[in-house]
Scaffold this motif. Structure first.
Motif, PDB file in Angstrom:
ATOM      1  N   ASN A 170       0.776  -1.528  -0.041  1.00 39.65           N
ATOM      2  CA  ASN A 170       0.098  -0.065   0.196  1.00 39.65           C
ATOM      3  C   ASN A 170       1.321   1.091   0.004  1.00 39.65           C
ATOM      4  O   ASN A 170       0.058   2.084  -0.367  1.00 39.65           O
ATOM      5  CB  ASN A 170      -0.592   0.300   1.091  1.00 39.65           C
ATOM      6  N   ASP A 171       2.023   1.170   0.528  1.00 42.66           N
ATOM      7  CA  ASP A 171       3.092   2.490   0.222  1.00 42.66           C
ATOM      8  C   ASP A 171       4.055   2.406  -1.055  1.00 42.66           C
ATOM      9  O   ASP A 171       4.525   3.681  -0.793  1.00 42.66           O
ATOM     10  CB  ASP A 171       3.949   2.293   1.789  1.00 42.66           C
ATOM     11  N   ILE A 172       3.005   2.338  -2.143  1.00 41.40           N
ATOM     12  CA  ILE A 172       3.876   2.228  -3.648  1.00 41.40           C
ATOM     13  C   ILE A 172       2.994   3.247  -4.059  1.00 41.40           C
ATOM     14  O   ILE A 172       1.969   3.047  -3.994  1.00 41.40           O
ATOM     15  CB  ILE A 172       3.848   1.155  -4.092  1.00 41.40           C
ATOM     16  N   THR A 173       4.382   3.708  -3.810  1.00 37.77           N
ATOM     17  CA  THR A 173       3.271   5.358  -4.671  1.00 37.77           C
ATOM     18  C   THR A 173       4.341   5.457  -6.469  1.00 37.77           C
ATOM     19  O   THR A 173       3.305   6.055  -6.761  1.00 37.77           O
ATOM     20  CB  THR A 173       4.725   6.821  -4.437  1.00 37.77           C
ATOM     21  N   SER A 174       4.676   4.815  -6.560  1.00 29.85           N
ATOM     22  CA  SER A 174       5.346   4.247  -8.411  1.00 29.85           C
ATOM     23  C   SER A 174       5.395   2.839  -8.954  1.00 29.85           C
ATOM     24  O   SER A 174       6.369   2.417  -8.215  1.00 29.85           O
ATOM     25  CB  SER A 174       6.414   4.936  -9.228  1.00 29.85           C
ATOM     26  N   ASN A 175       4.155   2.076  -9.524  1.00 23.81           N
ATOM     27  CA  ASN A 175       4.196   0.914 -10.228  1.00 23.81           C
ATOM     28  C   ASN A 175       4.404   1.779 -11.720  1.00 23.81           C
ATOM     29  O   ASN A 175       2.850   0.475 -12.318  1.00 23.81           O
ATOM     30  CB  ASN A 175       3.356   0.552  -9.646  1.00 23.81           C
ATOM     31  N   PRO A 176       4.951   1.379 -12.548  1.00 21.10           N
ATOM     32  CA  PRO A 176       5.383   1.463 -13.866  1.00 21.10           C
ATOM     33  C   PRO A 176       4.638   0.361 -15.064  1.00 21.10           C
ATOM     34  O   PRO A 176       4.042  -0.226 -15.714  1.00 21.10           O
ATOM     35  CB  PRO A 176       5.856   2.223 -14.687  1.00 21.10           C
ATOM     36  N   LYS A 177       5.074  -0.389 -14.209  1.00 17.95           N
ATOM     37  CA  LYS A 177       4.539  -2.355 -14.778  1.00 17.95           C
ATOM     38  C   LYS A 177       3.331  -2.391 -14.026  1.00 17.95           C
ATOM     39  O   LYS A 177       3.437  -3.757 -14.498  1.00 17.95           O
ATOM     40  CB  LYS A 177       6.251  -3.102 -14.909  1.00 17.95           C
ATOM     41  N   ASN A 178       2.901  -2.086 -13.375  1.00 24.91           N
ATOM     42  CA  ASN A 178       1.529  -2.402 -12.555  1.00 24.91           C
ATOM     43  C   ASN A 178       2.317  -4.122 -11.909  1.00 24.91           C
ATOM     44  O   ASN A 178       1.295  -4.618 -12.175  1.00 24.91           O
ATOM     45  CB  ASN A 178       0.459  -2.564 -13.442  1.00 24.91           C
ATOM     46  N   LEU A 179       3.216  -3.814 -11.170  1.00 22.05           N
ATOM     47  CA  LEU A 179       3.978  -5.284 -11.045  1.00 22.05           C
ATOM     48  C   LEU A 179       2.472  -5.509  -9.703  1.00 22.05           C
ATOM     49  O   LEU A 179       2.182  -4.401  -8.750  1.00 22.05           O
ATOM     50  CB  LEU A 179       5.072  -5.104 -10.563  1.00 22.05           C
ATOM     51  N   LYS A 180       2.008  -6.749  -9.378  1.00 23.67           N
ATOM     52  CA  LYS A 180       1.578  -7.051  -8.013  1.00 23.67           C
ATOM     53  C   LYS A 180       2.970  -7.875  -7.143  1.00 23.67           C
ATOM     54  O   LYS A 180       3.453  -8.854  -7.233  1.00 23.67           O
ATOM     55  CB  LYS A 180       0.135  -8.006  -8.460  1.00 23.67           C
ATOM     56  N   ILE A 181       2.465  -7.145  -5.561  1.00 24.97           N
ATOM     57  CA  ILE A 181       3.533  -7.490  -5.328  1.00 24.97           C
ATOM     58  C   ILE A 181       3.160  -8.584  -3.821  1.00 24.97           C
ATOM     59  O   ILE A 181       2.108  -8.188  -3.421  1.00 24.97           O
ATOM     60  CB  ILE A 181       4.455  -5.911  -4.022  1.00 24.97           C
ATOM     61  N   VAL A 182       3.382 -10.020  -3.403  1.00 27.23           N
ATOM     62  CA  VAL A 182       2.497  -9.950  -2.703  1.00 27.23           C
ATOM     63  C   VAL A 182       3.411 -11.197  -1.598  1.00 27.23           C
ATOM     64  O   VAL A 182       3.714 -11.872  -1.406  1.00 27.23           O
ATOM     65  CB  VAL A 182       1.883 -11.965  -3.949  1.00 27.23           C
ATOM     66  N   PRO A 183       2.961 -10.169  -0.796  1.00 22.63           N
ATOM     67  CA  PRO A 183       3.187 -10.813   0.754  1.00 22.63           C
ATOM     68  C   PRO A 183       2.982 -12.778   0.920  1.00 22.63           C
ATOM     69  O   PRO A 183       2.161 -13.066   0.543  1.00 22.63           O
ATOM     70  CB  PRO A 183       2.783  -9.910   2.034  1.00 22.63           C
TER      71      PRO A 183
END
Length: 279
Positions: A170-183
């Motif tokens: 939720n703290d990602i401010t820029s994600n040009p590749k629209n990646l999904k970070i999965v914990p």
């Protein structure tokens, strides 16, 4: 009883008392030179490093350095706070900060040791730049390692993140590749590499090692910089003991050229010494 026998008896008693007195205080002096340091269960390479530090402590400072091994991360700080051990060496700064807050303890660093750079792995792509748009990347889900993993992906140029020590997706401010970070659970980060839905994973070295993953196969390795100094490991003491000379001498026994040589030889870059890194 004759006066002569009385005098002999008094002298003998005094001698016994004197022997007891000096034995007691000599024993105390020896105990003062014994330092118990808590560490995590490790392999033979780590045992070799601690054995060398103990040898230096004994030869140079007259200190008997004894390692006390623990099996999980909740134990060494409890033992330190309870004075069951004198020092410990297993944690980084965010871990200690969270521990002190949660347990109302006052444990501090008295000297950096080494760090284990975090790595991004993939069995599908050979470069961090090759990870395609819309991909999923696994990170560990505990507070410390989730934050560290997300900052590592930012360091690698995949995302940008807020300046926080508790980063989540939720703290990602820029994600040009629209990646999904999965914990995911830290123990599952290595196995996630085999899952077709994950393009890569941020994996702690101990889990990579357990899974038989070659460290040199990583597609990105955490660097030494202003952000990553917080993940340095260190020798910790109770704050009330932080200025004791004997504990400072233990730190000196660890921070040696021989330790640096052994870490380099035994870990081939998986761990690096950092006490001489200028923050």
């Amino acid at each position: 009883m004759s006066a002569k026998k009385t005098i002999i008896g008094i002298v003998a008693a005094a001698a016994i008392v004197g022997i007891g007195y000096f034995s007691f205080f000599n024993h105390g002096s020896q105990d003062d030179k014994v330092v118990k340091i808590g560490v995590m269960n490790g392999d033979k390479s780590e045992d070799q490093i601690w054995s060398e530090a103990a040898k230096t402590a004994k030869d140079k400072y007259g200190i008997t350095l004894k390692t006390v091994k623990f099996s999980d991360y909740s134990q060494p700080n409890k033992a330190l706070s309870n004075h069951d051990i004198d020092l410990n060496a297993f944690q980084n700064y965010p871990f200690l900060e969270n521990w002190n807050k949660a347990n109302k303890t006052d444990i501090v660093s008295i000297g950096d040791t080494w760090t284990t750079p975090l790595r991004v792995y993939s069995d599908k792509y050979k470069s961090i730049k090759d990870i395609p748009d819309g991909s999923q990347i696994a990170v560990a889900n505990d507070v410390t390692n989730e934050n560290r993993g997300i900052h590592l992906l930012a360091e690698a140029g995949l995302i940008k993140v807020k300046d926080t020590n508790k980063a989540t997706p939720n703290d990602i401010t820029s994600n040009p590749k629209n990646l999904k970070i999965v914990p995911v659970d830290a123990s599952q980060t290595a196995t996630s590499l085999k899952d077709p839905k994950f393009a890569g994973a941020v994996i702690n070295t101990n889990f990579a090692k357990s899974a038989g993953i070659d460290f040199n196969s990583a597609i990105y390795v955490e660097g030494l910089n202003k952000n990553t100094t917080q993940f340095f490991n260190f020798v910790a003491a109770n704050k009330s003991d932080k200025d004791k000379k004997i504990y400072k001498d233990v730190v000196k026994s660890i921070q040696t050229a021989k330790t640096k040589e052994l870490v380099k030889k035994n870990y081939d870059g998986a761990e690096i010494t950092v006490w001489d890194y200028k923050k």
